[in-house]
Enzyme design. Structure first.
Site, PDB file in Angstrom:
ATOM      1  N   GLU A   1      26.062  80.282  33.538  1.00  0.00           N
ATOM      2  CA  GLU A   1      26.114  80.264  31.775  1.00  0.00           C
ATOM      3  C   GLU A   1      26.243  78.685  31.332  1.00  0.00           C
ATOM      4  O   GLU A   1      26.741  78.559  30.237  1.00  0.00           O
ATOM      5  CB  GLU A   1      27.087  81.215  31.245  1.00  0.00           C
ATOM      6  CG  GLU A   1      26.633  82.643  31.601  1.00  0.00           C
ATOM      7  CD  GLU A   1      27.197  83.821  31.050  1.00  0.00           C
ATOM      8  OE1 GLU A   1      28.268  83.437  30.309  1.00  0.00           O
ATOM      9  OE2 GLU A   1      27.017  84.994  30.647  1.00  0.00           O
TER      10      GLU A   1
ATOM     11  N   GLU B   1      22.116  89.705  33.281  1.00  0.00           N
ATOM     12  CA  GLU B   1      23.307  90.209  32.926  1.00  0.00           C
ATOM     13  C   GLU B   1      23.234  90.939  31.403  1.00  0.00           C
ATOM     14  O   GLU B   1      22.486  90.430  30.513  1.00  0.00           O
ATOM     15  CB  GLU B   1      24.498  89.057  32.657  1.00  0.00           C
ATOM     16  CG  GLU B   1      24.983  88.605  33.823  1.00  0.00           C
ATOM     17  CD  GLU B   1      26.036  87.621  33.421  1.00  0.00           C
ATOM     18  OE1 GLU B   1      26.891  87.725  32.257  1.00  0.00           O
ATOM     19  OE2 GLU B   1      26.850  86.814  33.983  1.00  0.00           O
TER      20      GLU B   1
END
Ligand SMILES: *[C@@H]1O[C@H](CO)[C@@H](O)[C@H](O)[C@H]1NC(C)=O
Ligand SMILES: *[C@@H]1O[C@H](CO)[C@@H](O)[C@H](O)[C@H]1NC(C)=O
Ligand SMILES: *[C@@H]1O[C@H](CO)[C@@H](O)[C@H](O)[C@H]1NC(C)=O
Ligand SMILES: *[C@@H]1O[C@H](CO)[C@@H](O)[C@H](O)[C@H]1NC(C)=O
Ligand SMILES: *[C@@H]1O[C@H](CO)[C@@H](O)[C@H](O)[C@H]1NC(C)=O
Length: 889
Positions: free
Chosen positions: A467, A564
């Site tokens: 991320e 995710e």
């Protein structure tokens, strides 16, 4: 270590922890054993020496204090906060040892630390021999000159990781955010300044327990001429030549230049080749490429559900001067490609994995550290979790970048089970410093980890970080525009110029991604940080929303690859009991808030639940509490099911430029402690309802039903290699009756292997009208795929209204009989009514049911229980508690 005596010399077998192989050889010149393991009982002292205790190595300070009874379980109630002082202290590990004269007489003696957590200076007999700053590295220190004849004193002085990180951040020329975790996590600050599990300073699912210690083996290694540091074998397929080669890499330390031969053989394939070998003095690496004959048929390694996981024995035999060297290893043949190419009808690029030329839909979840104290993660824990993944029809896990590079046994188990691994490098949700010593230690970490892991076929992709592209692109840390270029430069320098360049140099056998989520090839076009890394038309995405209605599939991004997504739930009551006392057992207790590290998480779970269910409102508080735990699991299971089914049915189509989804890895597989989280398996290894649901929604062949513009649409989804001629059998049930109101059968349709297509479509109003007195509130539908052989895939269902609005949902009064059989136990259930979310719980008895959390439309059903520890039918019957949705009213 085993030493077998042979006339004249000693045949030595060593377990090489670094290369996870047994190495054997005749040491012809000097027949002595050459390792001294220094694991075992050490002495441990705090900063001012007021605490002194025995500590086991490998281990950590927390574990030592616990073993000596000086602290209680750090997971119990609020102890994580009470024990914050531990990581604010400096700690010194000390041991004394005698060195056999034969070992000391060797040319080279090295002190090897497989893992130091984290910042330490190391002395032998008072002389500093090394410093460490990275728990992901192995340290290898020359100690020949400092060893004494008698007793030697080895000391490892560990610095408080919290103070070290703070100090580094203070010394930094500019801010490297984030500074501190959100307050709700009760964590420590500046974890990005220390090369340590990033979650150890707290995460939104885990406690702050910054460990210190010697978390892996410590030993002396001695040699005269040469030692093997590392051996890897990576098969590579040359498509243009239709030929396999195996690249075997030997890294050695040599006291002098050596010449000789190395022979590689694959006995089962009748292949053997001899190579001249030359090692220069010092650290030397040689690569030997074994060519298989083109006519050789090799058996391929396949992901779970697509074939077997055969391997071949590879023998390495070397004769270097007077030294002989032998090592055996396993080789698995497979290819992997990440396909990013234009798609007709879509502006973006595809993003999917092809293994052995076959497109594979990745089904699985994300892996986090299985314990904050890594020395407590046993092979049994790892194997059980991975077996549970396979038992739920998963074929992949992502080793997330905020934890640790896992133990060897993790990857070898994945190899054996056919579990593909998406391997992150350990950087997560932060920017990172760029001081030269930081970059240097990261480079060493990357080199060592890639060399350690690249022989594993299970690892199908490396990924630079978690991320961090998104953090920069969408400005998580409020960076002023004027300073943005510097942080972008730092990002590219760390992940592209350093990590990516090194990985490509070391390993050409699998793809590399810079981040996750990323637009991948498109991110590269945009200078490695895309304007929108979450763009569903490129690369992978992460997606979370807790406020939208998760039963509405329209809210989910139609992504190429969902790496995710998820929803929280609470663990089972029996798991929470290990960490709490009676006064904690209410949803609004101090304990319940303390364990929730995601801001507003407890409220969000209830809000999501309340969209479709009555919240428990019993006047009996313990009952209310247990029912609330149950309901959070029901809600999570239903949410992740809806989202995953959407991804699976999107694999073959493009809608408004989006689709061709080829991966669904939900967040997260496992837990680090007993607390609410996104996991499908709780800390005691107990499956949550979601994990049982995963068995169904990840089944190789499955019927997915949903509503669109008033119509019931059913897709047939198949991961098989062969085509099927399938029809859907749709049954309508009234909540008030266990006999179907009516049943329909679609006409047979050809469902290609590896595809998803609509097989049934009918307006719901018409469907219900045709079934007599049925409405959305009083009826539900079940459906299943069938072919001439019978049912294909599990029974699935769709509620036509929220259960809270459903009419005539009755108390099913389910009874159970438990009996033992050859495989385990059989539970025969009888129900008096249609029962949603039937949940069987046997408390602290470990094991799993064959099915759980299911919709029971029949009067009788049989479920198996597979125990993981000895138990009896009587114990199970005593412990068994059955909950269904109706019990909450
Ligand atoms: C030693 O350190 C501990 C922990 O920081 C502290 O509580 C204690 O007062 C110190 N003792 C002495 C004698 O300095
Ligand atoms: C730990 O060591 C550091 C560096 O030597 C020192 O600044 C700090 O005061 C020490 N901490 C304690 C609790 O003694
Ligand atoms: C290596 O092999 C060659 C050819 O078989 C042989 O001539 C040579 O002696 C070997 N070298 C050693 C060090 O065994
Ligand atoms: C609990 O909720 C149910 C469903 O909303 C309702 O019928 C019942 O009256 C409530 N009971 C109490 C005690 O509030
Ligand atoms: C279940 O038991 C309750 C209490 O004995 C009873 O009122 C109810 O009718 C039973 N349910 C069914 C479906 O028979």
């Amino acid at each position: 270590m085993i030493a077998l005596r042979n006339p004249g010399n000693i045949f030595v077998c060593l377990y090489c922890a670094w290369c996870f192989r047994v190495l054997c050889g005749y040491n012809v010149t000097r027949p002595e054993a050459d390792k001294l393991i220094l694991n075992g009982k050490w002495t441990l002292k705090n900063s001012n020496g007021t605490l002194s205790l025995t500590a086991t190595v490998p281990g950590c300070v927390h574990s030592a204090l616990l073993q000596q009874g000086m602290i209680k379980d750090p997971y119990f109630r609020f102890n994580d906060v009470a024990y914050k002082w531990i990581a604010l202290e400096n700690w010194t590990y000390t041991t004394t040892f005698l060195v056999p004269p034969s070992l000391r007489a060797k040319q080279e003696v090295h002190l090897v630390f497989e893992g130091v957590d984290t910042v330490a200076s190391i002395t032998v007999n008072g002389i500093t021999v090394g410093k460490t700053d990275n728990m992901f590295r192995r340290y290898d220190l020359r100690v020949s000159e400092v060893l004494l004849e008698g007793e030697n004193v080895l000391e490892v002085r560990l610095l408080s990781p919290v103070l070290y990180a703070a100090g580094r951040s203070q010394a930094s020329a500019y801010r490297v955010p984030p500074d501190c975790p959100p307050e709700v996590q009760q964590g420590e600050c500046h974890v990005n300044f220390i090369r340590k599990a990033q979650s150890s300073f707290s995460w939104d699912w885990g406690p702050s327990l910054p460990t210190l210690g010697l978390w892996k083996e410590v030993r002396l290694e001695a040699y005269d001429v040469l030692r093997l540091v590392h051996l890897s074998s990576v098969p590579v397929y040359d498509a243009s030549l239709s030929q396999w080669t195996v690249e075997v890499e030997l890294c050695v330390d040599a006291a002098e230049a050596l010449k000789g031969n190395v022979t590689l053989s694959l006995p089962e394939l009748g292949t053997m080749q001899e190579f001249p070998a030359v090692f220069s003095a010092g650290h030397a690496k040689s690569t030997f490429v074994l060519h298989l004959e083109r006519s050789k048929e090799v058996k391929l390694w396949w992901p779970n559900g697509h074939g077997g996981q055969p391997s071949y024995l590879l023998s390495v035999a070397g004769l270097l001067g007077s030294l002989s060297l032998r090592a055996d290893t396993q080789v698995y043949f497979r290819t992997v490609e990440l396909v990013q190419e234009p798609i007709t009808g879509s502006p973006g690029l595809s993003f999917y994995f092809r293994v052995n030329r076959k497109p594979i839909f990745l089904k699985g979840s994300n892996w986090i550290p299985a314990h904050a104290l890594q020395d407590r993660v046993t092979p049994a824990v790892i194997k059980n979790l991975l077996q549970s993944a396979v038992d739920a029809n998963m074929n992949a896990v992502r080793v997330w970048g905020g934890g640790v590079y896992e133990q060897d046994v993790f990857y070898s188990t994945c190899d054996e089970l056919g579990v593909m691994v998406w391997q992150d490098f350990m950087f997560a949700c932060a920017l990172y410093p760029m001081e030269p010593d930081f970059i240097q230690t990261v480079r060493e970490e990357v080199l060592q980890q890639v060399r350690r892991l690249k022989s594993h076929p299970s690892i199908i992709v490396w990924s630079g970080n978690n991320e961090n592209e998104a953090a920069l692109a969408t400005d998580w840390f409020g960076i002023p525009a004027s300073q943005r270029p510097r942080y972008l430069r730092d990002y590219v320098s760390l992940y592209v110029d350093n990590i990516r360049a090194m990985v490509l140099e070391e390993d050409r056998s699998r793809p590399f991604l810079v981040s996750s989520p990323t637009n991948a090839a498109e991110s590269q076009q945009e200078g490695w940080v895309a304007a929108d890394p979450y763009d569903p038309r490129y690369g992978d995405t992460h997606y979370y929303s807790y406020t939208q209605d998760c039963w509405d599939w329209r809210t989910f991004p139609r992504t190429r690859f969902a790496s995710e997504y998820g929803f929280q739930s609470w663990p089972s009551f029996s798991t929470l009991q290990e960490a709490s006392v009676a006064e904690d057992w209410s949803y609004h207790s101090r304990f319940s808030s303390h364990r929730q590290h995601h801001d507003g998480g407890n409220q969000q779970m209830l809000q999501q639940a309340a969209l479709h269910f009555h919240l428990p409102n019993s006047s009996d508080p313990p009952r209310n509490y247990r029912h609330t735990l149950y309901l959070t699991q029901v809600t999570q299971a239903q949410c992740v099911k809806t989202q995953t089914e959407f991804y699976r049915r999107s694999r073959s189509e493009i809608v408004e430029g989006k689709g061709h989804t080829m991966g669904a890895l939900y967040w997260q597989l496992n837990d680090i402690w007993q607390a609410p989280s996104w996991s499908s398996i709780d800390f005691s290894s107990k499956w949550k309802m979601l994990h049982y649901f995963a068995q169904g929604f990840f089944a190789p062949v499955v019927a997915v039903g949903f509503e669109d513009e008033g119509a019931l649409i059913i897709y047939a989804v198949s991961d098989l290699s062969t085509d099927l001629l399938l029809h859907a059998v749709v049954s309508v049930y009234a909540w008030s009756s266990q006999d179907p109101v009516c049943a329909l059968k679609s006409s047979p349709a050809l469902v290609r292997g590896g595809s998803a297509s609509a097989i049934f479509k009918q307006p719901i109003a018409g469907l219900l009208a045709g079934c007599g007195r049925c409405s959305r509130l009083s009826c539900l539908v079940t459906f299943q795929l069938q072919d001439a052989r019978g049912p294909q895939g599990p029974l699935n269902y769709l509620f036509l209204s929220s259960p809270k609005d459903a009419l005539c949902l009755q108390a099913p009064n389910i009874t159970a009989v438990v009996q033992q059989d050859r495989e385990g136990f059989v539970v025969t259930l009888r129900s008096l009514a249609v029962a949603p979310y039937v949940w069987l719980d046997v408390g602290a008895i470990l094991g799993r049911f064959s099915s759980n959390g299911f919709l029971m439309v029949t009067r009788e059903t049989v479920v198996h229980f597979f125990p993981w520890e000895p138990t009896s039918a009587a114990d199970l019957a005593r412990a068994l508690v059955i909950t269904t949705l109706r019990d909450l009213y």
